[in-house]
Design a protein around this motif. Structure first.
Motif, PDB file in Angstrom:
ATOM      1  N   SER A 103       0.818 -11.681   4.495  1.00  0.00           N
ATOM      2  CA  SER A 103      -0.468 -10.760   5.056  1.00  0.00           C
ATOM      3  C   SER A 103      -0.157  -9.414   5.321  1.00  0.00           C
ATOM      4  N   LYS A 104      -0.797  -8.475   4.843  1.00  0.00           N
ATOM      5  CA  LYS A 104      -0.230  -7.014   5.014  1.00  0.00           C
ATOM      6  C   LYS A 104      -1.594  -6.739   5.909  1.00  0.00           C
ATOM      7  N   TRP A 105      -2.672  -7.087   5.683  1.00  0.00           N
ATOM      8  CA  TRP A 105      -3.969  -6.737   6.367  1.00  0.00           C
ATOM      9  C   TRP A 105      -4.357  -7.370   7.499  1.00  0.00           C
ATOM     10  N   ASP A 106      -4.452  -6.703   8.771  1.00  0.00           N
ATOM     11  CA  ASP A 106      -4.987  -7.102  10.044  1.00  0.00           C
ATOM     12  C   ASP A 106      -6.402  -6.817  10.235  1.00  0.00           C
ATOM     13  N   ARG A 163      -3.114  -2.002   8.026  1.00  0.00           N
ATOM     14  CA  ARG A 163      -1.983  -2.362   7.069  1.00  0.00           C
ATOM     15  C   ARG A 163      -0.784  -1.710   7.790  1.00  0.00           C
ATOM     16  N   ASP A 164       0.154  -2.985   7.671  1.00  0.00           N
ATOM     17  CA  ASP A 164       1.537  -2.541   8.493  1.00  0.00           C
ATOM     18  C   ASP A 164       2.446  -2.348   7.081  1.00  0.00           C
ATOM     19  N   ARG A 204       1.659   2.515   9.905  1.00  0.00           N
ATOM     20  CA  ARG A 204       0.614   1.862   9.998  1.00  0.00           C
ATOM     21  C   ARG A 204      -0.890   2.694   9.441  1.00  0.00           C
ATOM     22  N   LYS A 218      -6.368 -12.407   8.818  1.00  0.00           N
ATOM     23  CA  LYS A 218      -5.296 -11.562   7.987  1.00  0.00           C
ATOM     24  C   LYS A 218      -5.475 -11.671   6.543  1.00  0.00           C
TER      25      LYS A 218
END
Lengths: 299, 440
Positions: free
Chosen positions: B34-37, B63-64, B70, B439
């Protein structure tokens, strides 16, 4: 001493067992909704931790380590398990050209990593160096002979070894997937169903706000070990010296990262890679890159 | 350790021998895909006496990109309806006002604080920011923001930098933000302190002078965050804010009163016209406001229970001095839930040009406002948040807060019959928020 208790709490779809061993909090996560099963497995893992702690702790006077450290130059015959650990330490000493050394514990008489600024003089350290150096020990399995006043400390491998032992016990006696976590060093007993990982949070030591900042790692199989304690250090002339000592000089390794986390097939392997990387100081990243292992470094 | 050859194979063999295993299972470890929180929230804000109600939908996604690079995006839609106090004082008789659009009139009942019920708006806001480390101990971030209402547009940008010291136990922050806002009041702009006129019937005519006005805001912040032992964090911020331009609320008026009795001066609209039955003047505020604030926050972890205490002192050149005291307690409950009780107390002094009403004298003061938000205020908030973490790591939360605001007009501000008879537009409000964090 904390009472030997295993406390279980219900997670969303698993049981979490907590107990105290090896000087810190330990956890066993069991992927089941059956409490008795989870308790049985957790107790077996805890007994494994307590047994190894009892046998190899340097704080006790009634175990094999005490017998070796009080031998005053006499030979000591050791049991199979201890011999296995000494063989391992011996190989690691050679593999690291002497950087990993189970006889370096006496240097703690000069170094007190309590966050203070007391740095010993070169003379104080030099007085201890004759007592440091595994090459001065005579190890012919199963007999060990140290110089008088030399000591060994298996703390550098004991916890990771205990994690692996506990994970192996759980894999042997049960089909249930479990995660063994002794103070941040962890191993998976069996992969979980449907390819689900164990999600692991690593404390972010670089953030002032340690409450929230956590690096997440999904562990499907194998083990993870972390080296580096952001709270154990000594400050010299404004520079923070970590608690990792180079036994060859008697002084802390400069330029070492704050924290190193490595994933490897088992916890002992992972833990040794973090320690060897720490000993490389500024070269920690290059070392782990060359070894080709998954790693996370916080500087 | 000086040699460069890999030791992996020898280490693996030694480990297998120690553990008595032939071939260990491989390690499979990865950072979660998962890249988006994503944080999403639905919020209801409702004031008592069917005053302002806000339904708000907000979503933010971070997004990390790894190594602390970020990107954060944030969007909010607010729908505001209800009535808000227009600034006029309550009187014994009914009152009639020209509506902001100048195309009609509205009335309030005797003894009631006059509310303008034509208030409704839709607000959309978008923000984007990027942050990343810079050199070894530095981190920088930059952001852009945009929001739009029917009568208000905001464009802003911000830059921030942090530097870690003392083995990252101390962090210094410096931040600057600049906003360029534009106000285009419904019904046009009014000359400051001009009298409220009759409503007009023709669609192409406006009551005010038309056009829009600018407002610029510069914010500067200096902060220190200090780790206190293993379980505490102290944060201290100093902030400076400089607003210039049109700071007046175009819809707020003051009742014009007899300088002796303090009663509303009455007025009769010309025959056939619809308009106010009393004299009211549009408010006037200075075109600069400089504010300074000092904020201290202590967070202490008591084995999982986290107590957060905060105090803020602010003062500005409008003579509004305020103090805020806030406490929040994070209480884990079981493995996957937590409660968060919250209390807040806020107190401010009245702005130097705040008036309950405007005496019918010449000359007029340069600045005057009867906006209760510039009066002496005491506000209280109590709230409770509950959150539950699901097996997949997502989190549901619900938050209920009760807010109470009491305003006070300075006594030296009151004229004749007003003494002992003031009626401030006090209210309380309910805030209910549902949040979902997941996520992607």
């Amino acid at each position: 001493m904390t009472a030997r208790q295993v406390e279980l709490t219900r997670g969303d779809d698993l049981w979490i067992a907590r107990f105290h061993a090896m000087g810190g909090p330990c956890e066993v996560l069991v992927d089941t909704d059956q409490e008795p099963l989870a308790r049985m497995l957790a107790v077996r893992a805890a007994e494994c931790a307590w047994r190894i702690e009892h046998k190899f702790s340097r704080y006790r006077t009634d175990n094999i380590v005490a017998r070796i450290n009080c031998a005053r130059g006499a030979t000591v015959q050791v049991d199979e398990e201890t011999a296995g650990l000494l063989d391992f330490a011996d190989r690691m000493h050679r593999l690291s050209d002497g950087a990993f050394d189970i006889t370096s514990g006496v240097l703690r008489r000069a170094w007190n990593f309590d966050g203070g600024t007391r740095v010993p003089t070169a003379a104080e350290v030099a007085r201890l160096l004759p007592l440091v150096g595994w090459q001065k020990a005579q190890w012919v399995r199963p007999v060990l002979k140290l110089l008088p006043d030399m000591q060994i400390d298996l703390g550098g491998i004991g916890k990771e070894y205990a994690v692996d032992q506990a994970a192996q016990v759980l894999a042997r006696i049960s089909e249930l997937p479990a995660l063994v976590n002794f103070g941040g060093d962890l191993a998976v007993s069996r992969p979980r169903a449907r390819d689900r990982p164990w999600r692991i949070g690593v404390e972010d030591v670089t953030q002032a706000d340690r409450q929230r900042a956590v690096k997440l790692i999904d562990l499907h199989s194998g083990a993870i070990a972390t080296s580096g304690d952001s709270h154990r250090f000594v400050t010299a002339d404004g520079e923070r010296l970590p608690h990792i000592l180079d036994p060859r000089s008697g002084f802390p390794v400069r330029g070492a990262p704050r924290s190193i986390t490595v994933a490897a097939p088992n916890c002992t392997n992972a833990g040794m890679l973090t320690t060897l990387a720490m000993l490389r100081g500024p070269g920690a990243e290059a070392f782990l890159e060359a070894e080709g292992v998954r790693h996370w470094i916080q500087r | 350790m000086e040699r460069d050859q890999r030791i992996g194979a020898a280490l693996a063999a030694a480990t297998c021998s120690l553990l008595g295993i032939s071939s260990p299972a491989p390690s499979i470890a990865a950072e979660p895909d998962s890249k988006w929180d994503v944080d999403s929230a639905f919020l209801f804000y409702g004031e008592s006496d069917s005053r302002v109600q806000d339904l708000s939908l907000a979503a933010s996604a971070v997004r990390d990109f790894g190594d602390e690079h970020r990107l954060a995006l944030e969007g909010t839609i607010d729908s505001l309806t209800g009535a808000s106090p227009n600034g006029a004082m309550a009187t014994a008789g009914a009152q009639t006002f020209t509506s902001p659009s100048a195309r009609g009139a509205y009335s309030t009942l005797p003894g009631q604080v006059p509310l303008d019920s034509t208030f409704h708006d839709m607000r959309t806001a978008l923000n984007a920011s990027w942050s990343q480390p810079f050199a070894r101990l530095y981190s920088v971030s930059a952001g852009l923001g945009f929001s739009n209402e029917f009568d208000y547009t905001h464009i802003g940008g911000n830059l921030a930098m942090t530097r870690d010291f003392n083995e990252r136990n101390t962090t210094l922050s410096i931040a600057a933000a600049y906003a360029n806002d534009s106000v285009k009041p419904v019904g046009g702009l009014h000359t400051p302190l001009s009298l409220m006129a009759d409503s007009v019937n023709r669609d192409d005519e406006e009551g005010g002078t038309g056009g829009s006005k600018k407002k610029n805001v510069l914010d500067l912040l200096f902060g220190v965050t200090q780790v206190l032992g293993r379980h505490g964090v102290l944060r201290v911020n100093y902030s400076y804010s400089d607003e210039t331009g049109y700071l007046t609320d175009p819809y707020k008026i003051l009742s014009v009163v007899d300088p002796v009795t303090g009663d509303l001066v009455s007025r009769t609209p010309p025959p056939g016209a619809e308009g106010p039955l009393g004299l009211y003047r549009y408010e006037s505020r200075p075109d600069t406001r400089r504010k300074q604030a000092l904020y201290a926050e202590l967070r202490q972890d008591f084995s999982g229970k986290v107590l957060q205490l905060a105090y803020r002192y602010a003062k500005d050149d409008w003579q509004v001095d305020s103090q805020t005291l806030e406490a929040r307690l994070h209480l884990p409950w079981g493995e996957s839930n937590y409660f968060e009780p919250h209390v807040r107390y806020y107190k401010q002094t009245a702005a130097s040009f705040y008036r309950y009403s405007l005496a019918d004298t010449i000359p007029l003061p340069e600045f005057a406002s009867a906006d209760a938000r510039l009066a002496a205020l005491d506000t209280y908030t109590v709230g409770l948040k509950f959150a539950h973490t699901m097996a997949d790591g997502s989190e549901w939360s619900a938050r209920l807060e009760l807010y109470d605001q009491k305003a006070k007009a300075p006594v030296q501000n009151l004229i004749g019959n007003q003494v002992g008879n003031t009626k401030m537009p006090d209210f309380n409000a309910v805030i209910l928020q549902f949040g979902y964090h997941f996520k992607l």
